[in-house]
Design an enzyme around this catalytic site. Structure first.
Site, PDB file in Angstrom:
ATOM      1  N   SER A 111       0.959  -1.163   0.001  1.00 40.31           N
ATOM      2  CA  SER A 111      -0.024   0.039   0.109  1.00 40.31           C
ATOM      3  C   SER A 111       0.741   1.211  -0.119  1.00 40.31           C
ATOM      4  O   SER A 111       1.663   1.410  -1.069  1.00 40.31           O
ATOM      5  CB  SER A 111      -0.997  -0.022   1.267  1.00 40.31           C
ATOM      6  OG  SER A 111      -1.904   0.815   1.005  1.00 40.31           O
ATOM      7  N   GLN A 112       0.695   1.904   1.149  1.00 38.89           N
ATOM      8  CA  GLN A 112       1.805   3.358   1.170  1.00 38.89           C
ATOM      9  C   GLN A 112       3.194   2.836   0.830  1.00 38.89           C
ATOM     10  O   GLN A 112       3.945   3.526   0.179  1.00 38.89           O
ATOM     11  CB  GLN A 112       1.565   4.127   2.377  1.00 38.89           C
ATOM     12  CG  GLN A 112       2.454   5.090   2.488  1.00 38.89           C
ATOM     13  CD  GLN A 112       2.522   5.865   3.851  1.00 38.89           C
ATOM     14  OE1 GLN A 112       2.013   7.021   4.007  1.00 38.89           O
ATOM     15  NE2 GLN A 112       2.852   5.352   5.021  1.00 38.89           N
TER      16      GLN A 112
END
Length: 322
Positions: A187-188
């Site tokens: 994700s991030q």
């Protein structure tokens, strides 16, 4: 949620409409030059964890602006010769947490460096220890619109710079083989991995899972989930600033970093992912410059993606590159 994005055959051909700034390379060259004007000052303090098979160090190094950034370095117990390294970046809202929660990569025989994300660590996991001392113009709650007025002020300028410096810090340890360094994240963390993969030319491998921070023009119009929705909510209040906001975000779009990625890469995408829609992931994957690249696709998963199944894929893939 059933499939909501493009079908897989079109995803494999999809190209982002994100416009690369003309001064993209100059902007990041200046940013990293300024960061390296501060001594790296990487410090590794042994931590007593009561774990028998690994040795953990509490790490501090100088990131963007010379600001102290925390991390963990975990090594297999008894390590005496330099090991290939896996540098990991964390998902949105999380921090480095507690040392004993990061055991996978050291258990596989790698030096494992986890970077704390400045200003985060309050939403899940075991917390974070790195403040972000830089202020911001008015922003929507979260991190996406902090410093949205100009690329020089944006939050992810600091985070991506921290990511590059984290690789340099990991490589500075005598038990790390600097020539065999990979970056990973979900994700991030995957988005940071894509950015670092474009900014550090000599990485041995890059493995982003369901990466965030890619193809902003499509993402902010396709999904109503946070964190991308933070941008839409900001623009609901700050009417008429869409062009300016997208221009700022173009300096942090994974698509443009991917175009500079030279390391072998293993991506993953989930076709029911409403947080990081699959087309935005494929936008970065399709732009990745290296020919040695592959993407794992999880047909019926949302943002959890492949989870432990993808970990198993990476465990099998990395040895041939490290």
């Amino acid at each position: 949620m059933a499939l909501f994005d493009l079908p897989l055959d079109r995803l494999r051909e999809y190209r982002s409409a994100s416009v690369e700034p003309e001064d993209f390379d100059a902007f990041w060259g200046k940013t990293l030059q300024e960061a390296r004007g501060h001594g790296l000052d990487a410090r590794f303090e042994p931590v007593r964890t009561h774990l028998r098979n690994v040795v953990v160090h509490d790490v501090t190094f100088a990131g963007f602006g010379g600001h102290p950034v925390k991390g963990w370095l975990t090594l297999p117990a008894g390590t005496q010769a330099p090991l290939p390294a896996v540098v990991e970046f964390i998902g949105y809202g999380g921090g480095r947490g507690l040392a004993h929660t990061h055991l996978l990569w050291a258990s596989a025989g790698y030096a494992h460096f986890v970077m704390d994300t400045r200003g985060q660590g309050g939403a899940w996991g075991g917390g974070g220890d790195t403040p972000d001392p830089v202020g911001s113009v008015p922003a929507y709650p979260g991190f996406m619109t902090r410093g949205i007025d100009a690329p020089e002020n944006h939050y992810y300028r600091r985070v991506f710079t921290d990511g590059v410096r984290a690789v340099e810090a990991a490589r500075s340890h005598p038990l790390v083989d600097a020539s065999r360094t990979a970056v990973v994240g979900t994700s991030q963390g995957g988005g940071i991995s894509v950015a670092v993969g474009g900014l550090v030319p000599d990485l041995a491998a890059v493995a982003p899972d369901v990466p965030f921070l890619c193809d902003f023009p499509r993402a902010v119009r396709l999904t109503d989930r946070d964190p991308y929705r933070e941008i839409g909510n900001y623009l609901k209040t700050h009417r008429g600033r869409t062009e300016q906001v997208l221009r700022t975000l173009s300096y942090f779009d994974g698509v443009h970093f991917a175009a500079r990625g030279r390391a072998p890469a293993l991506f993953s995408a989930a076709l029911e992912d409403q947080t990081c829609p699959p087309s935005t992931v494929f936008a970065a994957f399709n732009a990745w410059a290296a020919e040695d690249k592959a993407i794992e696709v999880y047909d019926f998963n949302d943002h959890e993606g492949g989870g432990p199944y993808q970990d198993a894929v990476k465990l099998a893939w990395l040895p041939s590159h490290l």
